[in-house]
Design an enzyme around this catalytic site. Structure first.
Site, PDB file in Angstrom:
ATOM      1  N   CYS A  52      39.407  56.163  42.268  1.00  0.00           N
ATOM      2  CA  CYS A  52      39.602  57.430  42.984  1.00  0.00           C
ATOM      3  C   CYS A  52      38.259  58.146  43.128  1.00  0.00           C
ATOM      4  O   CYS A  52      37.401  58.065  42.259  1.00  0.00           O
ATOM      5  CB  CYS A  52      40.558  58.402  42.301  1.00  0.00           C
ATOM      6  SG  CYS A  52      42.219  57.793  42.145  1.00  0.00           S
ATOM      7  N   ARG A  77      34.520  52.619  45.225  1.00  0.00           N
ATOM      8  CA  ARG A  77      35.315  52.777  44.006  1.00  0.00           C
ATOM      9  C   ARG A  77      36.659  52.073  44.090  1.00  0.00           C
ATOM     10  O   ARG A  77      37.314  51.882  43.070  1.00  0.00           O
ATOM     11  CB  ARG A  77      35.531  54.265  43.733  1.00  0.00           C
ATOM     12  CG  ARG A  77      34.230  55.004  43.594  1.00  0.00           C
ATOM     13  CD  ARG A  77      34.434  56.470  43.781  1.00  0.00           C
ATOM     14  NE  ARG A  77      35.069  57.087  42.639  1.00  0.00           N
ATOM     15  CZ  ARG A  77      34.427  57.485  41.557  1.00  0.00           C
ATOM     16  NH1 ARG A  77      33.136  57.303  41.469  1.00  0.00           N
ATOM     17  NH2 ARG A  77      35.051  58.062  40.575  1.00  0.00           N
ATOM     18  N   TRP A 124      43.316  55.492  44.428  1.00  0.00           N
ATOM     19  CA  TRP A 124      43.665  54.141  43.992  1.00  0.00           C
ATOM     20  C   TRP A 124      44.969  54.312  43.226  1.00  0.00           C
ATOM     21  O   TRP A 124      44.990  54.909  42.153  1.00  0.00           O
ATOM     22  CB  TRP A 124      42.569  53.578  43.092  1.00  0.00           C
ATOM     23  CG  TRP A 124      42.700  52.114  42.821  1.00  0.00           C
ATOM     24  CD1 TRP A 124      42.182  51.083  43.558  1.00  0.00           C
ATOM     25  CD2 TRP A 124      43.381  51.505  41.724  1.00  0.00           C
ATOM     26  NE1 TRP A 124      42.505  49.880  42.985  1.00  0.00           N
ATOM     27  CE2 TRP A 124      43.240  50.102  41.865  1.00  0.00           C
ATOM     28  CE3 TRP A 124      44.120  51.993  40.636  1.00  0.00           C
ATOM     29  CZ2 TRP A 124      43.796  49.193  40.956  1.00  0.00           C
ATOM     30  CZ3 TRP A 124      44.670  51.083  39.746  1.00  0.00           C
ATOM     31  CH2 TRP A 124      44.500  49.704  39.908  1.00  0.00           C
ATOM     32  N   ASN A 150      41.170  62.921  39.937  1.00  0.00           N
ATOM     33  CA  ASN A 150      40.796  61.562  39.558  1.00  0.00           C
ATOM     34  C   ASN A 150      41.061  61.437  38.063  1.00  0.00           C
ATOM     35  O   ASN A 150      40.503  62.201  37.274  1.00  0.00           O
ATOM     36  CB  ASN A 150      39.306  61.340  39.870  1.00  0.00           C
ATOM     37  CG  ASN A 150      38.771  60.061  39.261  1.00  0.00           C
ATOM     38  OD1 ASN A 150      39.540  59.164  38.926  1.00  0.00           O
ATOM     39  ND2 ASN A 150      37.462  59.984  39.114  1.00  0.00           N
ATOM     40  N   GLY A 151      41.929  60.503  37.687  1.00  0.00           N
ATOM     41  CA  GLY A 151      42.262  60.335  36.273  1.00  0.00           C
ATOM     42  C   GLY A 151      43.767  60.163  36.133  1.00  0.00           C
ATOM     43  O   GLY A 151      44.456  59.848  37.110  1.00  0.00           O
ATOM     44  N   GLU A 531      35.060  31.262  36.175  1.00  0.00           N
ATOM     45  CA  GLU A 531      34.412  32.392  36.835  1.00  0.00           C
ATOM     46  C   GLU A 531      34.320  32.142  38.351  1.00  0.00           C
ATOM     47  O   GLU A 531      34.592  33.032  39.154  1.00  0.00           O
ATOM     48  CB  GLU A 531      33.025  32.626  36.208  1.00  0.00           C
ATOM     49  CG  GLU A 531      32.160  33.664  36.874  1.00  0.00           C
ATOM     50  CD  GLU A 531      32.785  35.047  37.027  1.00  0.00           C
ATOM     51  OE1 GLU A 531      33.845  35.319  36.433  1.00  0.00           O
ATOM     52  OE2 GLU A 531      32.222  35.850  37.790  1.00  0.00           O
ATOM     53  N   LYS A 535      36.105  34.341  41.303  1.00  0.00           N
ATOM     54  CA  LYS A 535      35.330  34.910  42.422  1.00  0.00           C
ATOM     55  C   LYS A 535      36.015  34.558  43.737  1.00  0.00           C
ATOM     56  O   LYS A 535      36.184  35.406  44.601  1.00  0.00           O
ATOM     57  CB  LYS A 535      33.898  34.350  42.459  1.00  0.00           C
ATOM     58  CG  LYS A 535      32.924  34.893  41.445  1.00  0.00           C
ATOM     59  CD  LYS A 535      32.366  36.248  41.754  1.00  0.00           C
ATOM     60  CE  LYS A 535      33.109  37.338  41.082  1.00  0.00           C
ATOM     61  NZ  LYS A 535      33.033  37.510  39.673  1.00  0.00           N
ATOM     62  N   GLU A 538      39.430  36.436  44.175  1.00  0.00           N
ATOM     63  CA  GLU A 538      39.417  37.897  44.292  1.00  0.00           C
ATOM     64  C   GLU A 538      38.828  38.383  45.607  1.00  0.00           C
ATOM     65  O   GLU A 538      39.247  39.411  46.117  1.00  0.00           O
ATOM     66  CB  GLU A 538      38.752  38.574  43.084  1.00  0.00           C
ATOM     67  CG  GLU A 538      37.289  38.355  42.878  1.00  0.00           C
ATOM     68  CD  GLU A 538      36.744  39.056  41.625  1.00  0.00           C
ATOM     69  OE1 GLU A 538      37.322  40.044  41.163  1.00  0.00           O
ATOM     70  OE2 GLU A 538      35.711  38.594  41.116  1.00  0.00           O
ATOM     71  N   HIS A 554      47.587  16.455  33.042  1.00  0.00           N
ATOM     72  CA  HIS A 554      48.825  16.888  32.394  1.00  0.00           C
ATOM     73  C   HIS A 554      49.646  17.816  33.285  1.00  0.00           C
ATOM     74  O   HIS A 554      50.493  18.559  32.807  1.00  0.00           O
ATOM     75  CB  HIS A 554      48.507  17.569  31.059  1.00  0.00           C
ATOM     76  CG  HIS A 554      47.829  16.650  30.089  1.00  0.00           C
ATOM     77  ND1 HIS A 554      48.432  15.533  29.570  1.00  0.00           N
ATOM     78  CD2 HIS A 554      46.559  16.646  29.602  1.00  0.00           C
ATOM     79  CE1 HIS A 554      47.592  14.897  28.780  1.00  0.00           C
ATOM     80  NE2 HIS A 554      46.435  15.553  28.787  1.00  0.00           N
ATOM     81  N   LYS A 654      36.684  48.450  40.934  1.00  0.00           N
ATOM     82  CA  LYS A 654      35.482  48.031  40.211  1.00  0.00           C
ATOM     83  C   LYS A 654      35.712  48.083  38.702  1.00  0.00           C
ATOM     84  O   LYS A 654      35.292  47.205  37.971  1.00  0.00           O
ATOM     85  CB  LYS A 654      34.313  48.934  40.613  1.00  0.00           C
ATOM     86  CG  LYS A 654      32.990  48.563  39.972  1.00  0.00           C
ATOM     87  CD  LYS A 654      32.509  47.209  40.432  1.00  0.00           C
ATOM     88  CE  LYS A 654      31.321  46.711  39.665  1.00  0.00           C
ATOM     89  NZ  LYS A 654      31.173  45.254  39.782  1.00  0.00           N
TER      90      LYS A 654
HETATM   91  C1  G6P Z   1      37.725  44.626  37.115  1.00  0.00           C
HETATM   92  C2  G6P Z   1      36.604  44.157  38.019  1.00  0.00           C
HETATM   93  C3  G6P Z   1      35.993  42.869  37.482  1.00  0.00           C
HETATM   94  C4  G6P Z   1      35.547  43.059  36.049  1.00  0.00           C
HETATM   95  C5  G6P Z   1      36.689  43.579  35.167  1.00  0.00           C
HETATM   96  C6  G6P Z   1      36.179  44.017  33.815  1.00  0.00           C
HETATM   97  O1  G6P Z   1      38.794  43.753  37.201  1.00  0.00           O
HETATM   98  O2  G6P Z   1      37.102  43.942  39.326  1.00  0.00           O
HETATM   99  O3  G6P Z   1      34.886  42.513  38.274  1.00  0.00           O
HETATM  100  O4  G6P Z   1      35.098  41.847  35.541  1.00  0.00           O
HETATM  101  O5  G6P Z   1      37.285  44.729  35.763  1.00  0.00           O
HETATM  102  O6  G6P Z   1      35.328  45.111  34.008  1.00  0.00           O
HETATM  103  P1  G6P Z   1      34.197  45.556  33.007  1.00  0.00           P
HETATM  104  O7  G6P Z   1      33.583  46.756  33.660  1.00  0.00           O
HETATM  105  O8  G6P Z   1      34.883  45.889  31.725  1.00  0.00           O
HETATM  106  O9  G6P Z   1      33.252  44.427  32.865  1.00  0.00           O
END
Ligand code: G6P
Length: 659
Positions: A52, A77, A124, A150-151, A531, A535, A538, A554, A654
């Site tokens: 937010c 954000r 959000w 926001n919160g 990872e 990527k 997402e 398996h 984020k």
């Molecule tokens: C969200 C972000 C990811 C990140 C995860 C953990 O899901 O989209 O990119 O890896 O949070 O965030 P942090 O700030 O704790 O690394």
């Protein structure tokens, strides 16, 4: 340097004391100037990672375009709806819509709202689905008060029931609407008093902006555990969740502390503490420019951030090495005795940071011979974990604000564990609650999909593992130095991979039709595969699964068809033969195999793959820092080719500040 123009120690020292004044722990890292560059870069953006965004304007200009510009700067954000509330002469006009800011902008272009006082919001969704009604701003029953928030108001249900019992009708499913009704309930002609009384009833985290139709000359803002900056203009003043929203208009800002209120008129700003007493606050001058939070010529933040990886690794590594290449972690308080006393390490993290933790486990166990468990933070505290004062808990978090990681950290702390964090954001909540902080110096990461922060987290865990090994007498200084030498080569090697990005772009353009992808690997490659798979899913929305290559047979192998995309990681020499067999297995079943391997293994791997993406040779243990780069690029170009919103993938934020 993108952020800041202070070049003297004196200036750096002054800034450091400013930050100390604001309650941040200021430690030098390398030289004080270096620290400040990084700190400013990151602290100024520390609020970014709350979802937010809020903005507010009071002055002589039309507020709508200023609010819209501010909201655009907060877009990174993550949001799913947006709105504004503007005092427009006779009352407050609210416009809010589900979807991107463009929807709101188009409406405002077609239906102008005039008025020089207003608040705006990008939402959000947490309480209630993302739709027009639940979008902010929210209004009191009579529409005379409008609020952006926001919160999360944790006791909103109780407050809602109470307000309901008094006859208040709620229009939305949000927690925020209670704030508007609460302020209205307490309003008896004095807006400041009404907001003060309302916030005393509210539990949780909030940064709010409030306007009232009876006070067209006042904008009230309060913050607690959510970020809020007050921008100081000439004949106009502003509020925003984050500095980039203000930079076009002013570089002079006030930071509010928890519980403080700002009362803005166009010519004046009062800051009041929780008891309503005036607070003196120094003006903070923002010295960095927007470039550090902008794309700087790159098409997307993610591409820019991938290209910043060599520098991010260098910045994280070099200040921790002395002239003899010895690791010096003087920012940590841990003594050799304390270290000897730990019988295990637990790493907690979410998402990409969790993958960094998995790599870290292998490295720390290899170097320092301490058992390491890696846990997804959201699972950790619900299983009554075995953690006590002999446990070193490392919370890995780019933002330092992730709610699940914070909750897990607190759980471990309550059981007596020593808490360390590896985080990218100076002054973040996790950094404030940890006993030891290892900052990654990746700089602000804006794209939701983490790239440069991930790589620096891995480097940080290598450094921790190596330094523990030395402290425990398990590795000779010369052996540590040999690994350090290799670590120092990594930035150039990352650069070499980035220079061949066209090959990966071509590959992505050919694979654009894929609906599914499988990533396989063994050992460290398994973690990098996870990872890479994350990527891809997402940002490109291609369904993707990562599996330890040995597990393939398996179950998952049943899903392979002619042309199915399999990304096979084959960088680990001691697992290489086994990995080649796995690649042959999938190829025999029609898979299109993209192999990632080291240059020295390329020729051989080529025989079992359709295409090979090679990385420069390095020590097996360090390959994750390199092998993830082609996977990041592949995910990026797949997302671009498929027309996805790379930096702001749908449904993601984020930093996830809700559990
Ligand atoms: C969200 C972000 C990811 C990140 C995860 C953990 O899901 O989209 O990119 O890896 O949070 O965030 P942090 O700030 O704790 O690394």
């Amino acid at each position: 340097m993108p952020c800041g123009d202070f070049t003297t120690d004196k200036e750096a020292t002054k800034l450091a004391s400013d930050w100390q004044y604001k309650g941040f722990r200021v430690k030098t890292c390398g030289s004080s100037q270096r620290f400040i560059f990084n700190a400013i870069n990151q602290i100024c953006l520390k609020g970014d990672y709350y979802m937010c965004g809020i903005v507010g304007y009071i002055g002589d200009e039309q507020s709508a375009p200023i609010l819209m510009e501010g909201l655009q700067k907060l877009e990174y954000r993550g949001y799913d709806s947006a709105g504004v509330a503007i005092y427009s002469g006779s009352g407050i006009t609210v416009r809010k819509f589900k979807g991107r800011l463009a929807v709101l902008e188009e409406h405002l272009n077609n239906h102008r709202i005039t008025g020089t006082l207003g608040v705006g919001h990008t939402r959000w969704a947490t309480h209630g689905e993302p739709n027009d009604i639940n979008a902010h701003p929210h209004s009191s029953s009579g529409g005379s008060i409008a609020v952006v928030h926001n919160g999360i108001i944790e006791n909103y249900m109780k407050l809602k029931e109470w307000l309901n019992s008094l006859g208040t009708e709620f229009k939305t499913e949000t927690d925020t609407e209670v704030i508007a009704h609460l302020v209205e309930y307490y309003y008896e002609g004095n807006l400041i008093e009404a907001v003060q009384k309302a916030i005393h009833r509210m539990e949780g985290a909030y940064a709010i902006g409030v306007i009232c139709k009876d006070h067209p000359d006042t904008l009230v803002a309060v913050r607690k555990d959510s970020p809020l900056v007050v921008g100081i203009g000439q004949g106009e003043n502003f509020i925003a969740s984050d500095i980039p929203a203000l930079l076009k208009y002013t570089r002079d800002v006030y930071f509010l502390e928890d519980g403080e209120m700002a009362v803005l008129t166009k010519d004046h700003i009062d800051i009041l503490d929780e008891l309503g007493m005036p607070v003196e606050r120094n003006v903070f001058k923002v010295t960095w420019d927007l470039e550090s939070a902008e794309k700087g010529g790159y098409e997307h933040f993610m591409l820019k951030e991938m290209h910043e990886q060599p520098k991010a690794v260098r910045d994280t590594l070099m200040p921790r090495l002395d002239d003899n290449n010895r690791i010096v972690l003087d920012e940590l308080s841990l003594t050799p005795d304390q270290l000897q006393a730990f019988n295990k390490i637990v790493i907690i993290a979410c998402g990409t940071a969790w993958h960094a933790g998995l790599v870290g486990k292998t490295a720390i166990e290899k170097f320092a011979r301490i058992p390491v468990e890696v846990e997804i933070a959201s699972e950790f505290r619900y299983r009554d974990p075995f953690v006590d004062e002999k446990t070193l808990l490392i919370a890995v978090s780019q933002s330092g604000e992730t709610a699940d990681t914070l909750a897990a950290l607190r759980e471990a702390k309550s059981k007596g564990a020593h808490i360390m964090t590896v985080t990218n954001v100076v002054g973040s909540r996790i950094s404030r609650e940890a006993q030891d902080v290892f900052y990654t110096w990746a700089g602000p990461e804006i794209a939701v999909a983490s790239t440069k922060a991930y790589i620096t987290q891995v480097v940080a865990l290598y450094l921790l593992g190596l330094s523990m090994a030395e402290l425990k007498g398990l590795m000779k200084a010369s052996d540590v130095e040999a690994v350090v030498q290799e670590l120092k080569e990594l930035p150039n090697k990352i650069q070499q991979i980035l220079e061949h990005q066209e090959k990966i772009q071509e590959l992505a353009n050919k694979q654009i039709h894929q609906q599914h992808a499988f990533y396989i690997g063994r050992g460290l490659d398994d973690y990098t595969a996870r990872e890479g798979s994350l990527k891809l899913k997402e940002i490109s929305y291609v369904h993707s699964e990562a599996i330890a290559a040995g597990e393939l047979k398996h179950g998952t192998i049943a899903l392979l068809e002619q042309g199915t995309l399999v990304v096979a990681m084959a960088t680990q020499e001691y697992l290489y033969d086994k990995m080649l067999s796995n690649m042959k297995e999938v190829k025999a079943r029609g898979a299109y195999v993209v192999a990632v391997t080291k240059k020295s293994l390329e020729e051989e791997v080529n025989q079992s793959a359709d295409i090979v993406l090679s990385i420069p040779d390095t020590l097996d243990i360090l390959t994750p820092v390199l092998s993830v780069v082609p996977l990041q690029l592949f995910a990026y170009y797949m997302a671009v080719a498929r027309g996805a919103d790379v930096d702001k993938p749908k449904n993601l934020a984020k930093s996830v500040t809700v559990e």
